[in-house]
Design a protein around this motif. Structure first.
Motif, PDB file in Angstrom:
ATOM      1  N   VAL A 164      38.011   3.121  47.783  1.00  0.00           N
ATOM      2  CA  VAL A 164      36.912   2.287  47.309  1.00  0.00           C
ATOM      3  C   VAL A 164      36.884   2.348  45.790  1.00  0.00           C
ATOM      4  CG1 VAL A 164      35.525   2.623  49.390  1.00  0.00           C
ATOM      5  CG2 VAL A 164      35.265   4.202  47.471  1.00  0.00           C
ATOM      6  N   ARG A 165      36.153   1.413  45.197  1.00  0.00           N
ATOM      7  CA  ARG A 165      35.866   1.460  43.775  1.00  0.00           C
ATOM      8  C   ARG A 165      34.476   2.054  43.599  1.00  0.00           C
ATOM      9  NH1 ARG A 165      39.544   0.632  39.935  1.00  0.00           N
ATOM     10  NH2 ARG A 165      37.951  -0.278  38.587  1.00  0.00           N
ATOM     11  N   VAL A 166      34.373   3.069  42.774  1.00  0.00           N
ATOM     12  CA  VAL A 166      33.108   3.753  42.571  1.00  0.00           C
ATOM     13  C   VAL A 166      32.549   3.363  41.214  1.00  0.00           C
ATOM     14  CG1 VAL A 166      31.957   5.977  42.369  1.00  0.00           C
ATOM     15  CG2 VAL A 166      33.800   5.675  44.022  1.00  0.00           C
ATOM     16  N   ARG A 167      31.345   2.812  41.229  1.00  0.00           N
ATOM     17  CA  ARG A 167      30.658   2.460  39.983  1.00  0.00           C
ATOM     18  C   ARG A 167      29.742   3.619  39.609  1.00  0.00           C
ATOM     19  NH1 ARG A 167      26.875  -2.830  39.316  1.00  0.00           N
ATOM     20  NH2 ARG A 167      28.853  -3.905  38.945  1.00  0.00           N
ATOM     21  N   LEU A 168      30.038   4.219  38.475  1.00  0.00           N
ATOM     22  CA  LEU A 168      29.317   5.404  38.022  1.00  0.00           C
ATOM     23  C   LEU A 168      28.409   5.043  36.866  1.00  0.00           C
ATOM     24  CD1 LEU A 168      28.816   8.465  37.883  1.00  0.00           C
ATOM     25  CD2 LEU A 168      30.847   8.639  36.438  1.00  0.00           C
ATOM     26  N   GLU A 169      27.110   5.292  37.043  1.00  0.00           N
ATOM     27  CA  GLU A 169      26.153   5.057  35.975  1.00  0.00           C
ATOM     28  C   GLU A 169      26.245   6.216  34.984  1.00  0.00           C
ATOM     29  OE1 GLU A 169      21.330   4.481  35.314  1.00  0.00           O
ATOM     30  OE2 GLU A 169      22.219   4.199  37.296  1.00  0.00           O
ATOM     31  N   GLN A 170      26.542   5.907  33.726  1.00  0.00           N
ATOM     32  CA  GLN A 170      26.800   6.964  32.763  1.00  0.00           C
ATOM     33  C   GLN A 170      25.838   6.986  31.585  1.00  0.00           C
ATOM     34  OE1 GLN A 170      30.810   6.252  31.526  1.00  0.00           O
ATOM     35  NE2 GLN A 170      30.359   4.314  30.537  1.00  0.00           N
ATOM     36  N   GLY A 171      24.833   6.151  31.561  1.00  0.00           N
ATOM     37  CA  GLY A 171      23.867   6.185  30.480  1.00  0.00           C
ATOM     38  C   GLY A 171      23.154   4.860  30.342  1.00  0.00           C
ATOM     39  N   VAL A 172      22.344   4.743  29.304  1.00  0.00           N
ATOM     40  CA  VAL A 172      21.576   3.524  29.040  1.00  0.00           C
ATOM     41  C   VAL A 172      21.764   3.139  27.581  1.00  0.00           C
ATOM     42  CG1 VAL A 172      19.294   2.472  29.003  1.00  0.00           C
ATOM     43  CG2 VAL A 172      19.879   4.086  30.811  1.00  0.00           C
ATOM     44  N   ASP A 173      22.204   1.893  27.356  1.00  0.00           N
ATOM     45  CA  ASP A 173      22.313   1.356  26.009  1.00  0.00           C
ATOM     46  C   ASP A 173      21.047   0.537  25.741  1.00  0.00           C
ATOM     47  OD1 ASP A 173      22.936   0.206  23.600  1.00  0.00           O
ATOM     48  OD2 ASP A 173      24.956  -0.400  24.163  1.00  0.00           O
ATOM     49  N   GLU A 174      20.254   0.977  24.788  1.00  0.00           N
ATOM     50  CA  GLU A 174      18.973   0.312  24.531  1.00  0.00           C
ATOM     51  C   GLU A 174      19.113  -0.920  23.647  1.00  0.00           C
ATOM     52  OE1 GLU A 174      16.306   3.268  23.040  1.00  0.00           O
ATOM     53  OE2 GLU A 174      15.801   3.944  25.074  1.00  0.00           O
ATOM     54  N   ALA A 192      28.796   9.198  22.512  1.00  0.00           N
ATOM     55  CA  ALA A 192      27.812   8.120  22.459  1.00  0.00           C
ATOM     56  C   ALA A 192      26.406   8.638  22.742  1.00  0.00           C
ATOM     57  CB  ALA A 192      28.185   7.017  23.451  1.00  0.00           C
ATOM     58  N   ILE A 193      26.296   9.583  23.670  1.00  0.00           N
ATOM     59  CA  ILE A 193      24.985  10.161  23.969  1.00  0.00           C
ATOM     60  C   ILE A 193      24.512  11.026  22.811  1.00  0.00           C
ATOM     61  CG2 ILE A 193      23.764  11.753  25.495  1.00  0.00           C
ATOM     62  CD1 ILE A 193      25.450  10.733  27.785  1.00  0.00           C
ATOM     63  N   ALA A 194      25.445  11.757  22.197  1.00  0.00           N
ATOM     64  CA  ALA A 194      25.074  12.645  21.092  1.00  0.00           C
ATOM     65  C   ALA A 194      24.569  11.870  19.877  1.00  0.00           C
ATOM     66  CB  ALA A 194      26.265  13.519  20.695  1.00  0.00           C
ATOM     67  N   ASP A 195      25.193  10.728  19.560  1.00  0.00           N
ATOM     68  CA  ASP A 195      24.760   9.985  18.380  1.00  0.00           C
ATOM     69  C   ASP A 195      23.651   8.972  18.678  1.00  0.00           C
ATOM     70  OD1 ASP A 195      25.974   7.783  19.580  1.00  0.00           O
ATOM     71  OD2 ASP A 195      27.792   7.921  18.372  1.00  0.00           O
ATOM     72  N   GLY A 196      23.176   8.952  19.927  1.00  0.00           N
ATOM     73  CA  GLY A 196      22.039   8.099  20.267  1.00  0.00           C
ATOM     74  C   GLY A 196      22.398   6.701  20.702  1.00  0.00           C
ATOM     75  N   THR A 197      23.697   6.362  20.737  1.00  0.00           N
ATOM     76  CA  THR A 197      24.090   5.031  21.203  1.00  0.00           C
ATOM     77  C   THR A 197      23.717   4.837  22.672  1.00  0.00           C
ATOM     78  OG1 THR A 197      25.936   5.069  19.646  1.00  0.00           O
ATOM     79  CG2 THR A 197      26.007   3.415  21.401  1.00  0.00           C
ATOM     80  N   LEU A 198      23.904   5.864  23.450  1.00  0.00           N
ATOM     81  CA  LEU A 198      23.527   5.842  24.852  1.00  0.00           C
ATOM     82  C   LEU A 198      22.494   6.921  25.118  1.00  0.00           C
ATOM     83  CD1 LEU A 198      26.965   5.470  26.676  1.00  0.00           C
ATOM     84  CD2 LEU A 198      25.283   3.696  26.264  1.00  0.00           C
ATOM     85  N   LYS A 199      21.647   6.660  26.087  1.00  0.00           N
ATOM     86  CA  LYS A 199      20.685   7.658  26.527  1.00  0.00           C
ATOM     87  C   LYS A 199      20.901   7.922  28.005  1.00  0.00           C
ATOM     88  CE  LYS A 199      16.983   6.942  23.167  1.00  0.00           C
ATOM     89  NZ  LYS A 199      15.532   6.702  22.973  1.00  0.00           N
ATOM     90  N   SER A 200      20.960   9.203  28.372  1.00  0.00           N
ATOM     91  CA  SER A 200      21.142   9.569  29.769  1.00  0.00           C
ATOM     92  C   SER A 200      19.806   9.522  30.491  1.00  0.00           C
ATOM     93  CB  SER A 200      21.758  10.961  29.881  1.00  0.00           C
ATOM     94  OG  SER A 200      20.914  11.910  29.269  1.00  0.00           O
ATOM     95  N   ASP A 201      19.866   9.581  31.837  1.00  0.00           N
ATOM     96  CA  ASP A 201      18.638   9.592  32.630  1.00  0.00           C
ATOM     97  C   ASP A 201      17.829  10.846  32.337  1.00  0.00           C
ATOM     98  OD1 ASP A 201      19.307   7.236  33.753  1.00  0.00           O
ATOM     99  OD2 ASP A 201      20.225   8.106  35.535  1.00  0.00           O
ATOM    100  N   PRO A 202      16.495  10.758  32.384  1.00  0.00           N
ATOM    101  CA  PRO A 202      15.668  11.929  32.097  1.00  0.00           C
ATOM    102  C   PRO A 202      15.956  13.104  33.019  1.00  0.00           C
ATOM    103  CG  PRO A 202      14.340   9.934  32.100  1.00  0.00           C
ATOM    104  CD  PRO A 202      15.690   9.542  32.615  1.00  0.00           C
ATOM    105  N   ASP A 203      16.213  12.826  34.303  1.00  0.00           N
ATOM    106  CA  ASP A 203      16.458  13.924  35.231  1.00  0.00           C
ATOM    107  C   ASP A 203      17.897  14.397  35.204  1.00  0.00           C
ATOM    108  OD1 ASP A 203      17.634  11.730  36.328  1.00  0.00           O
ATOM    109  OD2 ASP A 203      16.597  11.826  38.248  1.00  0.00           O
ATOM    110  N   GLY A 204      18.756  13.707  34.442  1.00  0.00           N
ATOM    111  CA  GLY A 204      20.140  14.137  34.322  1.00  0.00           C
ATOM    112  C   GLY A 204      20.988  13.808  35.542  1.00  0.00           C
ATOM    113  N   ALA A 205      20.406  13.163  36.568  1.00  0.00           N
ATOM    114  CA  ALA A 205      21.159  12.856  37.780  1.00  0.00           C
ATOM    115  C   ALA A 205      21.960  11.578  37.588  1.00  0.00           C
ATOM    116  CB  ALA A 205      20.208  12.696  38.969  1.00  0.00           C
ATOM    117  N   ALA A 206      23.170  11.602  38.077  1.00  0.00           N
ATOM    118  CA  ALA A 206      24.040  10.433  37.978  1.00  0.00           C
ATOM    119  C   ALA A 206      24.085   9.734  39.331  1.00  0.00           C
ATOM    120  CB  ALA A 206      25.437  10.842  37.540  1.00  0.00           C
ATOM    121  N   ARG A 207      23.738   8.450  39.346  1.00  0.00           N
ATOM    122  CA  ARG A 207      23.778   7.670  40.570  1.00  0.00           C
ATOM    123  C   ARG A 207      25.065   6.854  40.600  1.00  0.00           C
ATOM    124  NH1 ARG A 207      18.212   4.701  39.696  1.00  0.00           N
ATOM    125  NH2 ARG A 207      19.070   4.797  37.599  1.00  0.00           N
TER     126      ARG A 207
END
Length: 397
Positions: free
Chosen positions: A296-306, A231-246
């Motif tokens: 616990v349940r961990v919510r992992l931010e994995q990208g941004v859908d514009e 999804a990130i490769a085809d542009g569907t999702l965009k990762s954070d600019p700094d590459g850090a995952a919160r």
């Protein structure tokens, strides 16, 4: 004459009866049209694409960043326990006292042996110096001189060995006072006063855990990772600019943990038995709400859908066979469209497939409508969300 009159009236009666039936039919038809043309009011929203962070929720287990098992390093009887169980201790605090008397005796003996070795070394050194002068005058043989020098060196070596023995004795004596190797919260004492502890068996005395920061170990199916990368490769999702995952954590009571964590690393190899990738996150834990061993349940931010399309969760219709659909308004009538759901974020669900942008989606009023029914769309007003509702929606993501 009378028969002819009846014959003349017969067509007239038929005509009058037909006209009456026609009038009755004409009077009922508008009424039926009015009933079928009534538009049922429903609450709707118009879905617009919006920039949305994409999350996934995974189970995780809390681990201490630092955990030290306090063990006995000398053999002896425990004479005192110097801490309160469950309290905070600092590095170097005294925890246990083991009877020091035997080790004091060994220390004293080693100190005496050192003095003896030093005295012998001094005598041998003086003899070697004297022979050094005499050898120049040929007053002693070369062999006697060499023997004196060798004994002086041996005496110095004996002094070094005695010093080492004394140091070892002092170390063992120091181990009779068991101190905290790290700062943190100490658990219960595993032994009692008067118990015999063993250095050879490394008797477990207590455990200290550093709780100011905590690890959360999580695993993730490799298939999800591949889908994310695609999804990130085809542009569907965009990762954070700094590459850090919160990441954020959801506790057992479905409340969201206040502190935000960060992903430390992700595994580069796949477990062949489970097909999972191992990951680890670190969370600040100032109030020590996270404890080792918690799940616990961990919510992992994995990208941004514009261009995400989101609808309220209550708008989704679930079929008996597990299918999901939405009711939309098109040309003032109800249509049903099958959809595929994505993550749930704050009471709204992402529609991955089946919904077009700018569609009018029905949110409330399903009881009186069916596919093809005419409806009157009214703007939907969301009720204020409670904390429990927000936590529940986050947990269902």
């Amino acid at each position: 004459m009378l028969r002819n009159r009846h014959t003349a009236w017969r067509p007239l009666r038929v005509a009058l009866l037909s006209a009456t039936v026609l009038l009755a039919a004409c009077g009922e038809k508008p009424q039926q049209q009015d009933m079928s043309g009534m538009k049922v009011p429903v609450s709707v929203i118009q879905v617009q694409p919006e920039v949305t962070p994409i999350f996934t929720e995974l189970p995780g287990r809390v681990e201490a960043i630092k955990e030290a098992e306090v063990r006995a390093r000398v053999t002896g009887i425990v004479t005192a326990i110097n801490f309160e169980q469950g309290s905070e201790v600092k590095e170097g605090d005294l925890l246990f006292t083991i009877d020091p008397a035997p080790y004091e005796a060994v220390r004293d003996q080693a100190a005496a042996q050192l003095k003896n070795a030093q005295a012998e070394a001094q005598t041998a050194s003086l003899l070697a110096q004297r022979y050094g002068k005499l050898i120049k005058e040929n007053a002693v043989s070369r062999q006697d001189y060499d023997t004196a020098m060798a004994r002086a060196n041996q005496a110095q070596a004996a002094v070094a060995a005695a010093k080492a023995a004394l140091k070892a004795a002092e170390i063992d004596l120091g181990y009779t006072k068991v101190t905290a190797p790290i700062s943190g919260r100490i658990g219960r004492a595993e032994i009692t006063e008067g118990a015999l502890v063993s250095a050879t068996q490394a008797t477990h005395l207590a455990t200290i855990q550093h709780l100011d920061e905590m690890y959360v170990d999580i695993t993730r199916p490799v298939g999800e990772v591949m889908s994310l990368r695609k999804a990130i490769a085809d542009g569907t999702l965009k990762s954070d600019p700094d590459g850090a995952a919160r990441v954020s954590a959801i506790l057992d009571d479905r409340s969201v943990y206040e502190e935000t964590g960060r992903l430390l690393f992700s595994g580069v190899s796949v477990d062949p038995t489970t097909g999972q990738l191992n990951m680890r996150a670190v969370f600040p834990n100032p109030d020590q709400l996270l404890l080792p061993g918690m799940f616990v349940r961990v919510r992992l931010e994995q990208g941004v859908d514009e261009k995400a399309l989101l609808v309220p969760t209550q708008a989704v219709q679930y079929g008996a066979n597990g299918t999901t659909s939405l009711m939309i308004v098109k040309d003032d009538v109800v249509q049903v469209v099958p959809v595929k759901l994505g993550s749930t974020i704050d009471g709204r669900v992402i529609i991955n497939e089946g919904l077009e942008p700018n569609s009018t989606v029905i949110v409330e009023g399903f009881q009186k409508i069916r596919p093809g029914a005419p409806v009157q769309g009214m703007p939907w007003k969301a009720a204020p969300a409670t904390q429990e509702d927000a936590s529940s929606s986050s947990n269902n993501g």
